[in-house]
Design an enzyme around this catalytic site. Structure first.
Site, short mmCIF file in Angstrom:
data_model
loop_
_atom_site.label_atom_id
_atom_site.label_comp_id
_atom_site.label_asym_id
_atom_site.label_seq_id
_atom_site.Cartn_x
_atom_site.Cartn_y
_atom_site.Cartn_z
N GLY A 94 0.77 -1.24 0.00
CA GLY A 94 0.00 0.00 0.00
C GLY A 94 0.80 1.28 0.00
O GLY A 94 0.21 2.36 0.12
N GLN A 95 2.13 1.20 -0.12
CA GLN A 95 2.88 2.46 -0.18
C GLN A 95 2.56 3.18 -1.48
O GLN A 95 2.60 2.57 -2.56
CB GLN A 95 4.39 2.20 -0.08
N HIS A 101 8.09 7.44 5.20
CA HIS A 101 7.19 8.16 6.11
C HIS A 101 6.59 7.19 7.10
O HIS A 101 6.31 6.03 6.78
CB HIS A 101 6.08 8.90 5.36
P1 5GP Z 1 1.37 5.57 1.90
O1 5GP Z 1 0.15 5.04 1.23
O2 5GP Z 1 2.49 5.81 0.90
O3 5GP Z 1 1.82 4.78 3.10
O4 5GP Z 1 0.96 6.98 2.50
C1 5GP Z 1 1.00 8.17 1.79
C2 5GP Z 1 0.12 9.15 2.51
O5 5GP Z 1 0.39 10.44 2.00
C3 5GP Z 1 -1.37 8.89 2.35
O6 5GP Z 1 -1.97 8.65 3.61
C4 5GP Z 1 -1.88 10.17 1.69
O7 5GP Z 1 -3.16 10.57 2.16
C5 5GP Z 1 -0.81 11.18 2.04
N1 5GP Z 1 -0.67 12.26 1.08
C6 5GP Z 1 -0.66 12.13 -0.27
N2 5GP Z 1 -0.49 13.34 -0.84
C7 5GP Z 1 -0.38 14.24 0.18
C8 5GP Z 1 -0.21 15.66 0.19
O8 5GP Z 1 -0.09 16.33 -0.83
N3 5GP Z 1 -0.16 16.23 1.43
C9 5GP Z 1 -0.28 15.52 2.58
N4 5GP Z 1 -0.24 16.21 3.74
N5 5GP Z 1 -0.44 14.17 2.59
C10 5GP Z 1 -0.51 13.55 1.40
#
Ligand code: 5GP
Ligand code: ZN
Length: 115
Positions: A94-95, A101
Protein backbone atom coordinates in the site's frame (compact mmCIF):
# COMPACT_ATOMS: atom_id res chain seq x y z
CA UNK A 1 20.28 17.30 2.73
CA UNK A 2 19.42 15.03 -0.18
CA UNK A 3 16.24 15.66 -2.11
CA UNK A 4 14.78 13.85 -5.08
CA UNK A 5 13.29 15.74 -8.01
CA UNK A 6 9.53 15.34 -8.33
CA UNK A 7 9.20 13.84 -4.83
CA UNK A 8 6.07 15.16 -3.12
CA UNK A 9 7.41 14.85 0.42
CA UNK A 10 10.77 16.42 -0.49
CA UNK A 11 8.73 19.39 -1.73
CA UNK A 12 6.79 19.52 1.54
CA UNK A 13 10.06 19.32 3.52
CA UNK A 14 11.44 22.18 1.42
CA UNK A 15 8.27 24.23 1.92
CA UNK A 16 7.55 24.28 -1.80
CA UNK A 17 4.20 22.50 -1.31
CA UNK A 18 2.08 23.57 1.68
CA UNK A 19 1.29 21.18 4.52
CA UNK A 20 0.11 21.57 8.10
CA UNK A 21 3.42 21.01 9.86
CA UNK A 22 2.95 20.06 13.51
CA UNK A 23 6.50 19.27 14.64
CA UNK A 24 10.04 19.51 13.32
CA UNK A 25 13.42 18.23 14.44
CA UNK A 26 16.84 18.56 12.92
CA UNK A 27 16.28 15.51 10.74
CA UNK A 28 12.49 15.08 10.59
CA UNK A 29 9.30 16.94 9.66
CA UNK A 30 5.82 15.92 10.86
CA UNK A 31 2.69 17.12 9.05
CA UNK A 32 -0.98 16.16 8.92
CA UNK A 33 -2.07 13.62 6.32
CA UNK A 34 -4.22 15.23 3.62
CA UNK A 35 -6.69 12.30 3.83
CA UNK A 36 -6.81 11.43 7.53
CA UNK A 37 -7.80 7.90 8.51
CA UNK A 38 -8.16 8.68 12.23
CA UNK A 39 -8.72 11.78 14.39
CA UNK A 40 -4.93 12.00 14.62
CA UNK A 41 -3.16 11.14 11.39
CA UNK A 42 0.27 12.68 11.02
CA UNK A 43 3.14 11.66 8.77
CA UNK A 44 6.68 11.82 10.13
CA UNK A 45 9.27 11.97 7.37
CA UNK A 46 13.03 12.23 7.37
CA UNK A 47 14.28 15.39 5.69
CA UNK A 48 16.68 13.27 3.63
CA UNK A 49 15.10 11.45 0.73
CA UNK A 50 15.04 7.68 0.80
CA UNK A 51 12.31 5.80 -1.06
CA UNK A 52 11.10 3.68 1.85
CA UNK A 53 11.87 2.41 5.35
CA UNK A 54 14.04 -0.40 4.02
CA UNK A 55 16.28 2.08 2.23
CA UNK A 56 16.36 4.38 5.28
CA UNK A 57 17.40 1.44 7.47
CA UNK A 58 20.26 0.76 5.11
CA UNK A 59 21.30 4.42 4.89
CA UNK A 60 21.09 5.42 8.58
CA UNK A 61 19.14 3.24 10.99
CA UNK A 62 19.49 5.85 13.78
CA UNK A 63 16.89 7.85 11.87
CA UNK A 64 14.19 5.53 13.22
CA UNK A 65 14.89 6.62 16.78
CA UNK A 66 14.31 10.22 15.82
CA UNK A 67 11.13 9.29 13.94
CA UNK A 68 9.83 7.39 16.99
CA UNK A 69 10.67 10.28 19.31
CA UNK A 70 8.94 12.73 16.98
CA UNK A 71 5.90 10.45 16.75
CA UNK A 72 5.69 10.27 20.54
CA UNK A 73 5.94 14.05 20.83
CA UNK A 74 3.16 14.51 18.28
CA UNK A 75 0.82 11.92 19.83
CA UNK A 76 1.30 12.87 23.47
CA UNK A 77 1.23 16.55 22.55
CA UNK A 78 -2.29 16.03 21.19
CA UNK A 79 -3.36 14.00 24.23
CA UNK A 80 -2.92 10.45 22.94
CA UNK A 81 -0.94 7.91 24.94
CA UNK A 82 -2.11 5.09 22.65
CA UNK A 83 -1.23 5.35 19.00
CA UNK A 84 -0.23 3.22 16.04
CA UNK A 85 2.88 3.70 13.90
CA UNK A 86 2.89 2.32 10.37
CA UNK A 87 5.58 2.30 7.69
CA UNK A 88 4.10 0.99 4.46
CA UNK A 89 7.19 -0.33 2.69
CA UNK A 90 6.58 -1.21 -0.95
CA UNK A 91 3.67 -0.85 -3.33
CA UNK A 92 2.56 -4.39 -2.51
CA UNK A 93 1.51 -3.32 0.99
CA UNK A 94 0.00 0.00 0.00
CA UNK A 95 2.88 2.46 -0.18
CA UNK A 96 1.89 5.24 -2.57
CA UNK A 97 4.44 7.98 -1.81
CA UNK A 98 8.01 6.79 -2.21
CA UNK A 99 9.71 8.95 0.41
CA UNK A 100 10.04 7.21 3.80
CA UNK A 101 7.19 8.16 6.11
CA UNK A 102 5.75 6.94 9.38
CA UNK A 103 1.99 7.18 9.83
CA UNK A 104 1.02 8.24 13.37
CA UNK A 105 -2.60 7.22 13.94
CA UNK A 106 -4.73 7.68 17.05
CA UNK A 107 -8.13 8.60 18.40
CA UNK A 108 -10.35 5.71 17.33
CA UNK A 109 -10.57 1.99 18.01
CA UNK A 110 -8.24 -0.03 15.79
CA UNK A 111 -8.40 -3.66 14.83
CA UNK A 112 -5.66 -6.21 14.50
CA UNK A 113 -4.57 -7.67 12.14
CA UNK A 114 -4.58 -4.57 9.93
CA UNK A 115 -6.25 -4.75 6.55
P1 5GP B 1 1.37 5.57 1.90
O1 5GP B 1 0.15 5.04 1.23
O2 5GP B 1 2.49 5.81 0.90
O3 5GP B 1 1.82 4.78 3.10
O4 5GP B 1 0.96 6.98 2.50
C1 5GP B 1 1.00 8.17 1.79
C2 5GP B 1 0.12 9.15 2.51
O5 5GP B 1 0.39 10.44 2.00
C3 5GP B 1 -1.37 8.89 2.35
O6 5GP B 1 -1.97 8.65 3.61
C4 5GP B 1 -1.88 10.17 1.69
O7 5GP B 1 -3.16 10.57 2.16
C5 5GP B 1 -0.81 11.18 2.04
N1 5GP B 1 -0.67 12.26 1.08
C6 5GP B 1 -0.66 12.13 -0.27
N2 5GP B 1 -0.49 13.34 -0.84
C7 5GP B 1 -0.38 14.24 0.18
C8 5GP B 1 -0.21 15.66 0.19
O8 5GP B 1 -0.09 16.33 -0.83
N3 5GP B 1 -0.16 16.23 1.43
C9 5GP B 1 -0.28 15.52 2.58
N4 5GP B 1 -0.24 16.21 3.74
N5 5GP B 1 -0.44 14.17 2.59
C10 5GP B 1 -0.51 13.55 1.40
ZN1 ZN C 1 11.60 12.72 -1.16
Amino acid sequence: MTAAPDCLFCKIVAGDIPAEVVHTTERTVAFRDINPQAPLHVLVVPRDHEPNAAASAGADATMFAEIATTARAVATGEGYDDYRLVFNTGAGVGQTVFHTHCHVLAGRPMTWPPG
